[in-house]
Structure formats: C-alpha cells, structure tokens
Design a protein around this motif. Structure first.
Motif, PDB file in Angstrom:
ATOM      1  N   THR A  32       0.839  -1.207   0.000  1.00  0.00           N
ATOM      2  CA  THR A  32       0.000   0.000   0.000  1.00  0.00           C
ATOM      3  C   THR A  32       0.871   1.254   0.000  1.00  0.00           C
ATOM      4  O   THR A  32       0.607   2.215  -0.731  1.00  0.00           O
ATOM      5  CB  THR A  32      -0.928   0.008   1.221  1.00  0.00           C
ATOM      6  N   THR A  33       1.928   1.223   0.815  1.00  0.00           N
ATOM      7  CA  THR A  33       2.855   2.360   0.864  1.00  0.00           C
ATOM      8  C   THR A  33       3.511   2.569  -0.489  1.00  0.00           C
ATOM      9  O   THR A  33       3.645   3.709  -0.966  1.00  0.00           O
ATOM     10  CB  THR A  33       3.936   2.131   1.931  1.00  0.00           C
ATOM     11  N   LEU A  34       3.898   1.465  -1.147  1.00  0.00           N
ATOM     12  CA  LEU A  34       4.536   1.564  -2.455  1.00  0.00           C
ATOM     13  C   LEU A  34       3.561   2.140  -3.485  1.00  0.00           C
ATOM     14  O   LEU A  34       3.954   2.958  -4.325  1.00  0.00           O
ATOM     15  CB  LEU A  34       5.029   0.179  -2.903  1.00  0.00           C
ATOM     16  N   ARG A  35       2.303   1.732  -3.418  1.00  0.00           N
ATOM     17  CA  ARG A  35       1.295   2.286  -4.334  1.00  0.00           C
ATOM     18  C   ARG A  35       1.158   3.798  -4.141  1.00  0.00           C
ATOM     19  O   ARG A  35       1.061   4.559  -5.104  1.00  0.00           O
ATOM     20  CB  ARG A  35      -0.053   1.609  -4.113  1.00  0.00           C
ATOM     21  N   ILE A  36       1.129   4.219  -2.882  1.00  0.00           N
ATOM     22  CA  ILE A  36       0.995   5.652  -2.591  1.00  0.00           C
ATOM     23  C   ILE A  36       2.191   6.425  -3.119  1.00  0.00           C
ATOM     24  O   ILE A  36       2.059   7.487  -3.739  1.00  0.00           O
ATOM     25  CB  ILE A  36       0.840   5.875  -1.071  1.00  0.00           C
ATOM     26  N   VAL A  37       3.397   5.882  -2.890  1.00  0.00           N
ATOM     27  CA  VAL A  37       4.622   6.548  -3.344  1.00  0.00           C
ATOM     28  C   VAL A  37       4.644   6.658  -4.862  1.00  0.00           C
ATOM     29  O   VAL A  37       4.954   7.720  -5.423  1.00  0.00           O
ATOM     30  CB  VAL A  37       5.866   5.791  -2.832  1.00  0.00           C
ATOM     31  N   LEU A  38       4.296   5.572  -5.550  1.00  0.00           N
ATOM     32  CA  LEU A  38       4.287   5.605  -7.014  1.00  0.00           C
ATOM     33  C   LEU A  38       3.201   6.537  -7.536  1.00  0.00           C
ATOM     34  O   LEU A  38       3.400   7.233  -8.538  1.00  0.00           O
ATOM     35  CB  LEU A  38       4.074   4.194  -7.569  1.00  0.00           C
ATOM     36  N   GLY A  39       2.065   6.565  -6.842  1.00  0.00           N
ATOM     37  CA  GLY A  39       1.025   7.505  -7.217  1.00  0.00           C
ATOM     38  C   GLY A  39       1.510   8.944  -7.095  1.00  0.00           C
ATOM     39  O   GLY A  39       1.224   9.786  -7.950  1.00  0.00           O
ATOM     40  N   LEU A  54      12.229  10.080  -2.036  1.00  0.00           N
ATOM     41  CA  LEU A  54      12.762   9.623  -0.748  1.00  0.00           C
ATOM     42  C   LEU A  54      11.977   8.419  -0.240  1.00  0.00           C
ATOM     43  O   LEU A  54      12.552   7.466   0.291  1.00  0.00           O
ATOM     44  CB  LEU A  54      12.705  10.760   0.274  1.00  0.00           C
ATOM     45  N   GLY A  55      10.657   8.461  -0.430  1.00  0.00           N
ATOM     46  CA  GLY A  55       9.836   7.333   0.001  1.00  0.00           C
ATOM     47  C   GLY A  55      10.161   6.063  -0.750  1.00  0.00           C
ATOM     48  O   GLY A  55      10.280   4.985  -0.155  1.00  0.00           O
ATOM     49  N   LEU A  56      10.326   6.178  -2.070  1.00  0.00           N
ATOM     50  CA  LEU A  56      10.671   5.007  -2.872  1.00  0.00           C
ATOM     51  C   LEU A  56      12.042   4.475  -2.477  1.00  0.00           C
ATOM     52  O   LEU A  56      12.238   3.263  -2.343  1.00  0.00           O
ATOM     53  CB  LEU A  56      10.650   5.365  -4.359  1.00  0.00           C
ATOM     54  N   GLY A  57      12.998   5.386  -2.271  1.00  0.00           N
ATOM     55  CA  GLY A  57      14.335   4.968  -1.846  1.00  0.00           C
ATOM     56  C   GLY A  57      14.291   4.241  -0.519  1.00  0.00           C
ATOM     57  O   GLY A  57      14.964   3.216  -0.331  1.00  0.00           O
ATOM     58  N   ALA A  58      13.486   4.749   0.420  1.00  0.00           N
ATOM     59  CA  ALA A  58      13.371   4.104   1.728  1.00  0.00           C
ATOM     60  C   ALA A  58      12.774   2.711   1.614  1.00  0.00           C
ATOM     61  O   ALA A  58      13.223   1.765   2.276  1.00  0.00           O
ATOM     62  CB  ALA A  58      12.510   4.973   2.655  1.00  0.00           C
ATOM     63  N   ILE A  59      11.753   2.561   0.753  1.00  0.00           N
ATOM     64  CA  ILE A  59      11.123   1.250   0.558  1.00  0.00           C
ATOM     65  C   ILE A  59      12.130   0.245   0.005  1.00  0.00           C
ATOM     66  O   ILE A  59      12.204  -0.899   0.463  1.00  0.00           O
ATOM     67  CB  ILE A  59       9.915   1.376  -0.386  1.00  0.00           C
ATOM     68  N   ASN A  95      10.416   3.292 -15.385  1.00  0.00           N
ATOM     69  CA  ASN A  95       9.851   3.408 -14.036  1.00  0.00           C
ATOM     70  C   ASN A  95       9.949   2.059 -13.336  1.00  0.00           C
ATOM     71  O   ASN A  95       8.970   1.316 -13.222  1.00  0.00           O
ATOM     72  CB  ASN A  95       8.391   3.869 -14.130  1.00  0.00           C
ATOM     73  N   ALA A  96      11.144   1.752 -12.829  1.00  0.00           N
ATOM     74  CA  ALA A  96      11.375   0.454 -12.193  1.00  0.00           C
ATOM     75  C   ALA A  96      10.605   0.315 -10.888  1.00  0.00           C
ATOM     76  O   ALA A  96      10.329  -0.799 -10.437  1.00  0.00           O
ATOM     77  CB  ALA A  96      12.875   0.262 -11.943  1.00  0.00           C
ATOM     78  N   GLY A  97      10.255   1.438 -10.251  1.00  0.00           N
ATOM     79  CA  GLY A  97       9.433   1.374  -9.048  1.00  0.00           C
ATOM     80  C   GLY A  97       8.076   0.752  -9.343  1.00  0.00           C
ATOM     81  O   GLY A  97       7.558  -0.060  -8.562  1.00  0.00           O
ATOM     82  N   LEU A  98       7.491   1.124 -10.479  1.00  0.00           N
ATOM     83  CA  LEU A  98       6.237   0.511 -10.904  1.00  0.00           C
ATOM     84  C   LEU A  98       6.450  -0.977 -11.161  1.00  0.00           C
ATOM     85  O   LEU A  98       5.603  -1.811 -10.818  1.00  0.00           O
ATOM     86  CB  LEU A  98       5.713   1.197 -12.165  1.00  0.00           C
ATOM     87  N   PRO A 114      13.298  19.115 -10.026  1.00  0.00           N
ATOM     88  CA  PRO A 114      12.879  17.735 -10.082  1.00  0.00           C
ATOM     89  C   PRO A 114      11.510  17.536  -9.463  1.00  0.00           C
ATOM     90  O   PRO A 114      11.330  17.629  -8.262  1.00  0.00           O
ATOM     91  CB  PRO A 114      13.982  17.000  -9.291  1.00  0.00           C
ATOM     92  N   ALA A 115      10.551  17.234 -10.296  1.00  0.00           N
ATOM     93  CA  ALA A 115       9.201  17.045  -9.776  1.00  0.00           C
ATOM     94  C   ALA A 115       8.921  15.617  -9.394  1.00  0.00           C
ATOM     95  O   ALA A 115       7.928  15.314  -8.767  1.00  0.00           O
ATOM     96  CB  ALA A 115       8.189  17.511 -10.834  1.00  0.00           C
ATOM     97  N   GLY A 116       9.765  14.701  -9.760  1.00  0.00           N
ATOM     98  CA  GLY A 116       9.520  13.301  -9.413  1.00  0.00           C
ATOM     99  C   GLY A 116      10.606  12.447  -9.973  1.00  0.00           C
ATOM    100  O   GLY A 116      11.566  12.916 -10.534  1.00  0.00           O
ATOM    101  N   ALA A 117      10.488  11.146  -9.785  1.00  0.00           N
ATOM    102  CA  ALA A 117      11.518  10.241 -10.265  1.00  0.00           C
ATOM    103  C   ALA A 117      10.909   8.889 -10.515  1.00  0.00           C
ATOM    104  O   ALA A 117       9.865   8.539 -10.003  1.00  0.00           O
ATOM    105  CB  ALA A 117      12.638  10.133  -9.244  1.00  0.00           C
ATOM    106  N   ASP A 118      11.587   8.075 -11.299  1.00  0.00           N
ATOM    107  CA  ASP A 118      11.069   6.769 -11.570  1.00  0.00           C
ATOM    108  C   ASP A 118      11.936   5.690 -10.974  1.00  0.00           C
ATOM    109  O   ASP A 118      11.609   4.516 -11.052  1.00  0.00           O
ATOM    110  CB  ASP A 118      10.891   6.543 -13.062  1.00  0.00           C
ATOM    111  N   GLY A 119      13.040   6.055 -10.400  1.00  0.00           N
ATOM    112  CA  GLY A 119      13.828   5.078  -9.663  1.00  0.00           C
ATOM    113  C   GLY A 119      14.283   3.958 -10.505  1.00  0.00           C
ATOM    114  O   GLY A 119      13.765   2.878 -10.460  1.00  0.00           O
TER     115      GLY A 119
END
Length: 323
Positions: A17-24, A189-194, A253-256, A318-323
């Motif tokens: 759920t946290t990952l979904r929120i971060v990617l959103g 930062l959230g994606l990196g932490a996950i 977008n490897a996070g996705l 930087p408005a966002g990132a895809d990790g």
C-alpha cells in the motif's frame, strides 16, 4: 545456492500500500509538471513522438526478449527484464534531458504520451513477450497472469494520479507549481526508503543472487539508452531532440515494476532483484550520460530548442523520479 526461480521475496500488504501511494505521488509529480498544451505540442510534432512510442513499446521489449535468449537467463530474470522494458518512463527523463542540454519541452510531451499509452500497452506487452519466452512462459502459467488485472493496477497507480495532476495543473497552476516542489522529492525519498528497507530485510537473498543480474541489467540499460539515441539519429531529429529520445527510451519506471512484481508475481526472486537493481543502476547510468553530454556541449552556442527547454523547466526542478 537456491535457484533464483524458486525464491519468493516477502512484501506485506502494508508495504505494498505504501509503495502504491509513493508511485502515485511520483506520477502525480509528473502530471503536475504537465499541461494540456503538452499534448497539443505532441500533436504538432507527431514524427518525434511516433519515433519514441515505437522504440518504447515495440522495439525495446523485442530487443529485451532477444537479449534474455542471448544471455540464456533463468525464467524469473528474463521476466524481470521484460517487465522493466514494458514500464513507462517517469520524469527523471525530463530532468536528465535538461541536464544534458536537450529539448525538455519535447521530453515532457513524450513522457505524458508514454504514460498514457502505458496504461493499456504495458500489460499487453508483458503478457505477449513473457508468454513467448521458453522458460519465463512456464512461470507466467503458474502465476496465471491476467492482463486485465494488471491493467486495473496500472490504471490506479498511473491513470488516476495523472488525471488529477493534470486537472490541478490546468485549473490551479500556482498550487501545482508549489506542490510539485514537494511531491517529487518526498516520493523519491519514500521510494528509496522502501527499496533500502526491502533489501535490508532480504539481505541474504540479495547478496547471494545479485551477481546474476548485474551484467544483465548493465547490458540491458546500455541497450535501452543506445536504442533511444540511435532511433533519434535515424529519424534525423535535431541534436536536442535526440537527447530527449535517449532518456525517454532509456529511463524506465522500475518502481512501478517492483509494485507489479509483488502484486502479480508473488515476489518472484529474479524479477524483484532485476527491478530493484535496475532502479539503482538506471539512475547512475542516466546521470553519467547526461553529465558527459553537458560537458561536451559546454561553451557551444545554445540551440533554440535547448534554450526554450531550459525556460520550460523554470524553477520547477525535479518534480519526481522513476527510480
């Protein structure tokens, strides 16, 4: 050592759920930096957009499929590379294009179009190429991947934040300008932490098998960047546009991809390792290419496209990132 195809990496529902929120939030950041006029601009430059769309959704997955055969990869590793290749870009591609002195206005248009198309094309691409792979297809049958279910997940994570972000940017541009300065960095930062927490919790698995994916990801990432560059040159686009093409095709977008691994593939070991390592290496390679390009063009007169692109970035950063 345990076969990487037999490994399942744990990821609880709360983490998903946290990952979904971060990617959103990441896609919201992309949308907040997108205007309806970007789509109009895309219509006015159909050749450049078509070139990138073909490279992203047809050539890159096909080349990836051939690479997995050439490297004789295990099924889960092959599916991981195919999944990443089917992912859309994020606006890290816009940031790298700006750093390289490329056409950011075109890059933003390409990112917007690519993410919209990915909602439908990503699940179809994954199902098609994965089912053709000699070892990966068996894993897909065990998992019973449903393109319709994946479409629903991608629609929630990409479609809804994208529509909301564009609506806010169109109706309340001042709020969007302020929000994107916060949304992007927080999401990254959230994606990196996950990813860090996930690696720490599965450290033994990570260290035992990461060697299997390093070379494959390095070659795959290099091919993706090279494909973007080559197709831009083959289409005889201006130099600034070629830079935009390079990063639009090369940055995924490897996070996705990670979210889909845990949502639909039961944390399949090779897929998770590929997506996690891709997210790290893709950023390193992209920054290296952009920095080298920037140094080569330093002191050269700016083209109109580059000058306009720099202005388009403005103070948004930087408005966002895809990790």
């Amino acid at each position: 050592m345990t076969d990487v195809d037999d490994i399942r990496i744990a990821f609880d529902e709360g983490s998903l759920t946290t990952l979904r929120i971060v990617l959103g939030l990441i896609l919201l950041g992309v949308a907040l930096d997108t205007r309806v006029s970007d789509f109009a601009r895309a219509v006015r430059r159909p050749w450049a957009i078509l070139v990138v769309v073909v490279a992203q959704f047809l050539l890159l997955p096909g080349i990836t499929f051939l690479l997995t055969l050439a490297l004789d990869l295990r099924g889960s590793l092959a599916l991981g590379l195919i999944l990443v290749a089917c992912c859309p870009p994020g606006n890290v591609s816009n940031i790298l294009t700006h750093r390289a002195g490329g056409d950011v206005a075109l890059s933003v248009s390409m990112t917007a179009v690519g993410n919209v198309l990915a909602i439908v094309l990503m699940p179809l691409n994954m199902a098609f190429w994965g089912s053709l792979h000699p070892t990966g297809s068996a894993l897909l049958q065990e998992i019973s991947l449903s393109p319709a279910s994946m479409l629903g997940e991608v629609l929630v994570v990409i479609g809804i934040p994208f529509v909301v972000g564009i609506a806010v940017a169109h109706r309340f541009p001042g709020i969007a300008a302020k929000a994107r300065r916060v949304v992007g960095p927080v999401a990254v930062l959230g994606l990196g932490a996950i990813i860090v927490v996930g690696v720490a919790n599965n450290w033994a698995i990570f260290t035992a098998h990461i060697g299997l994916v390093v070379v494959a990801v390095l070659v795959h990432d290099a091919l993706a960047l090279l494909l973007g560059y080559a197709i831009g040159r083959a289409a005889r686009l201006p130099s600034a546009s070629v830079k935009a093409c390079t990063f639009e095709v090369g940055i995924r977008n490897a996070g996705l991809g990670l979210l889909l691994v845990f949502s639909f593939f039961d944390g399949l070991g090779g897929m998770a390792l590929v997506a996690a390592w891709w997210g790290i290496w893709d950023m390193v390679a992209g920054l290296l290419v952009a920095t080298l390009w920037r140094r080569r063009s330093r002191g050269a007169p700016s083209s109109p496209a580059t000058t306009g692109a720099t202005g388009a970035m403005g103070s948004a950063g930087p408005a966002g990132a895809d990790g």
